[in-house]
Design a protein around this motif. Structure first.
Motif, short mmCIF file in Angstrom:
data_model
loop_
_atom_site.label_atom_id
_atom_site.label_comp_id
_atom_site.label_asym_id
_atom_site.label_seq_id
_atom_site.Cartn_x
_atom_site.Cartn_y
_atom_site.Cartn_z
N SER A 1 -6.12 15.09 4.54
CA SER A 1 -6.74 16.18 5.29
C SER A 1 -8.26 16.05 5.22
O SER A 1 -8.81 15.82 4.14
CB SER A 1 -6.33 17.53 4.69
N ALA A 2 -8.91 16.22 6.35
CA ALA A 2 -10.36 16.10 6.44
C ALA A 2 -11.05 16.97 5.40
O ALA A 2 -10.70 18.14 5.21
CB ALA A 2 -10.84 16.50 7.83
N GLY A 3 -12.01 16.37 4.68
CA GLY A 3 -12.80 17.08 3.70
C GLY A 3 -12.16 17.20 2.33
O GLY A 3 -12.82 17.57 1.37
N PRO B 1 0.83 -1.21 0.00
CA PRO B 1 0.00 0.00 0.00
C PRO B 1 0.86 1.26 0.00
O PRO B 1 2.05 1.22 0.30
CB PRO B 1 -0.79 -0.12 1.30
N TYR B 2 0.24 2.37 -0.34
CA TYR B 2 0.86 3.69 -0.29
C TYR B 2 0.33 4.42 0.94
O TYR B 2 -0.86 4.76 0.98
CB TYR B 2 0.50 4.52 -1.52
N LEU C 1 -8.87 1.92 -0.82
CA LEU C 1 -7.98 1.58 0.30
C LEU C 1 -7.52 0.13 0.24
O LEU C 1 -8.20 -0.74 -0.27
CB LEU C 1 -8.70 1.87 1.62
N CYS C 2 -6.35 -0.10 0.78
CA CYS C 2 -5.75 -1.43 0.81
C CYS C 2 -6.56 -2.37 1.71
O CYS C 2 -6.98 -2.00 2.79
CB CYS C 2 -4.32 -1.32 1.35
N ASP C 3 -6.76 -3.60 1.24
CA ASP C 3 -7.41 -4.61 2.06
C ASP C 3 -6.51 -5.84 2.28
O ASP C 3 -6.96 -6.87 2.74
CB ASP C 3 -8.76 -5.04 1.46
N GLY C 4 -5.24 -5.72 1.90
CA GLY C 4 -4.28 -6.80 2.10
C GLY C 4 -4.19 -7.79 0.95
O GLY C 4 -3.43 -8.76 1.02
N GLY D 1 -5.29 12.44 8.94
CA GLY D 1 -4.56 11.26 9.38
C GLY D 1 -3.98 10.49 8.22
O GLY D 1 -4.01 10.94 7.07
N ARG D 2 -3.44 9.32 8.52
CA ARG D 2 -2.82 8.47 7.52
C ARG D 2 -3.79 7.39 7.07
O ARG D 2 -4.42 6.74 7.90
CB ARG D 2 -1.56 7.82 8.09
#
Length: 80
Positions: free
Chosen positions: A18-20, A12-13, A72-75, A57-58
């Motif tokens: 940033s929110a929003g 994953p990267y 998003l990464c799911d493995g 956040g990350r």
């Protein structure tokens, strides 16, 4: 037109978001700005996936382009 995305990397990267803010994840694997879209998907059947950060956040964007939880990464990369 390809029916399978190119694997950009088998990990994953991690990205600080940033929110929003909106981010456009590369789904085809061709972008030179991984994990984000640079328009390289033209003439493929792929489109970038919009991600809007819920909070600061990350997050870990998928690098292998095989995730079942795009963007998003799911493995899934562990099985490639």
């Amino acid at each position: 037109m390809s029916d399978a995305p190119q694997i950009a990397q088998k990990a994953p990267y991690p990205v600080e978001v940033s929110a929003g803010k909106s981010y456009f994840w590369c789904a085809c694997g061709r972008s030179s700005r991984q994990p984000f879209c640079d328009g390289s998907h033209k003439e493929t059947g792929f489109e970038p996936v919009k991600y809007v950060a819920e909070k600061d956040g990350r997050v870990f964007f998928c690098g292998c382009k095989q995730t079942g939880n795009a963007p998003l990464c799911d493995g899934t990369h562990k099985d490639l």
